[in-house]
Design a protein around this motif. Sequence first.
Motif, short mmCIF file in Angstrom:
data_model
loop_
_atom_site.label_atom_id
_atom_site.label_comp_id
_atom_site.label_asym_id
_atom_site.label_seq_id
_atom_site.Cartn_x
_atom_site.Cartn_y
_atom_site.Cartn_z
N TYR A 19 48.08 43.88 61.12
CA TYR A 19 47.13 44.61 60.11
C TYR A 19 48.54 45.33 59.27
O TYR A 19 47.75 45.45 58.15
N LYS A 20 49.60 46.01 59.01
CA LYS A 20 50.62 46.57 58.11
C LYS A 20 50.09 45.43 56.83
O LYS A 20 50.28 46.10 56.26
N ASP A 21 50.83 44.45 57.37
CA ASP A 21 51.04 42.84 56.02
C ASP A 21 49.56 43.26 55.36
O ASP A 21 49.52 42.69 53.91
N PHE A 22 48.17 43.57 56.26
CA PHE A 22 47.12 43.30 55.71
C PHE A 22 46.78 44.82 54.54
O PHE A 22 46.79 44.14 53.00
N VAL A 23 47.66 45.86 55.29
CA VAL A 23 47.52 47.15 54.26
C VAL A 23 48.44 46.96 53.43
O VAL A 23 47.83 47.67 51.90
N SER A 24 49.35 46.37 53.73
CA SER A 24 50.71 46.34 52.41
C SER A 24 48.90 45.48 51.46
O SER A 24 49.83 45.92 49.77
N ARG A 25 49.16 44.54 51.73
CA ARG A 25 48.26 43.38 50.54
C ARG A 25 47.19 43.90 50.02
O ARG A 25 46.61 44.54 48.32
N LEU A 26 46.39 45.21 50.91
CA LEU A 26 45.31 45.81 49.61
C LEU A 26 45.65 46.50 48.77
O LEU A 26 45.63 46.84 48.46
N LEU A 27 46.93 47.71 49.28
CA LEU A 27 47.35 48.17 48.34
C LEU A 27 47.89 48.62 47.22
O LEU A 27 47.89 48.63 46.39
N LEU A 75 41.76 48.58 43.09
CA LEU A 75 40.77 48.95 44.95
C LEU A 75 40.57 50.59 44.53
O LEU A 75 39.86 50.96 45.11
N TYR A 76 41.43 51.76 43.64
CA TYR A 76 41.07 52.81 43.29
C TYR A 76 39.24 52.88 44.11
O TYR A 76 39.13 54.63 44.30
N LYS A 77 38.78 51.84 42.75
CA LYS A 77 37.53 52.21 42.65
C LYS A 77 36.27 52.19 44.00
O LYS A 77 35.38 52.53 43.41
N LEU A 78 37.02 51.59 44.75
CA LEU A 78 36.08 51.69 46.42
C LEU A 78 36.49 52.44 47.37
O LEU A 78 35.83 52.54 48.26
N ILE A 79 37.08 53.02 47.18
CA ILE A 79 37.84 54.46 47.48
C ILE A 79 36.85 55.27 47.52
O ILE A 79 36.48 56.18 46.42
N VAL A 110 41.31 37.91 56.45
CA VAL A 110 41.45 36.78 55.03
C VAL A 110 40.20 36.74 55.07
O VAL A 110 39.96 37.11 53.13
N GLU A 111 38.80 36.58 55.78
CA GLU A 111 37.77 36.85 55.45
C GLU A 111 37.61 38.69 54.78
O GLU A 111 37.09 38.43 53.79
N ASP A 138 38.22 40.61 47.39
CA ASP A 138 38.77 40.51 46.20
C ASP A 138 38.19 39.92 45.49
O ASP A 138 37.84 39.96 43.99
N TYR A 139 36.58 38.82 46.06
CA TYR A 139 35.35 38.78 45.32
C TYR A 139 34.62 40.34 44.73
O TYR A 139 34.15 40.01 43.61
N ILE A 140 34.36 41.19 45.29
CA ILE A 140 34.03 42.46 44.39
C ILE A 140 34.67 42.95 43.66
O ILE A 140 33.46 43.54 42.31
N LEU A 141 36.11 42.82 43.88
CA LEU A 141 36.74 43.66 42.50
C LEU A 141 36.56 42.78 40.62
O LEU A 141 36.42 43.52 39.93
#
Length: 292
Positions: free
Chosen positions: A128-136, A141-145, A277-278, A284-287
Amino acid sequence: MIIHDIASKKILPHLRGLLIHELHRRNISQHRISKLLGVSQPLVNKYLSKPYNGYKGKLVAMGFSEGEILYVVNNLASYLEKGDVLRFVIVSNYYVNELATRYACRHLYWLREFCVKGSLVDPFIDEYKDFVSRLLSKPVLYKLIPEVGTNIAYAPREAVDLGEVIALTGRIVRLDGEVAYAGEPMYGASRHLARILVLAQKYNKGKRVVMNIANLPWVSEVSARMGLKIVETGPHDSQDSFWRAVQEAVAQRPDVIVDQGGKGLEPNIYLLARDFVELENVLDYILQHGVV
């Protein structure tokens, strides 16, 4: 036996005995020791009636070296001798938890797969932490928050209640054109998203992750171009009507729930995915293809 049981039943009694002996050796009265440790004076006397080496021997028998035991005891005694009770509380909490965790990793065989160098780790929390790190690290991304912030709920296995779902204790929020998050991933940390995920798994066990993002028209358009199944809900006039709508929506096994919000509810889009991953591929596609 949980870590706190080990700490209170196996570690603390012997560590306290050594500490009381050490404070007494430093000419601190029994009355003063009782005040510093928050125990009765008769209990202090009881600890002193048993030999110092007995307490030390018990901890050595548990697998701790004599050197580290004496290091811990001397440090804690020094804090109390100087009257630095706050530092004593903070450091003693760290020492006791560390010793109890190391004991658990050595002696509880079923726990060993979660132990790394004497510390407990949960591979799902790390994932979970790894995913959040990649997300940030995603620049727009801020435009989706949404205003309410974003959370991510993750069920490592099929979840039947909220306590089996990992989420942030805080939220991911917008901050001057960037994103930041507060809190840490923990089981049972979310009620809202976790409940959506638990409901979704009743109809589609493959959905293990859900994330809320801002309800922006172009997000729905891009999601449709990806071929994702979209279900729209709302607006709602109450929390109850929201949850009834969610129940009906997840029964259709969607990939995306576009919710219009309502009374006390900000409009949100909920992305449901098989795994991180999904979910990351969808984001990524949305952004990349959205009107950002």
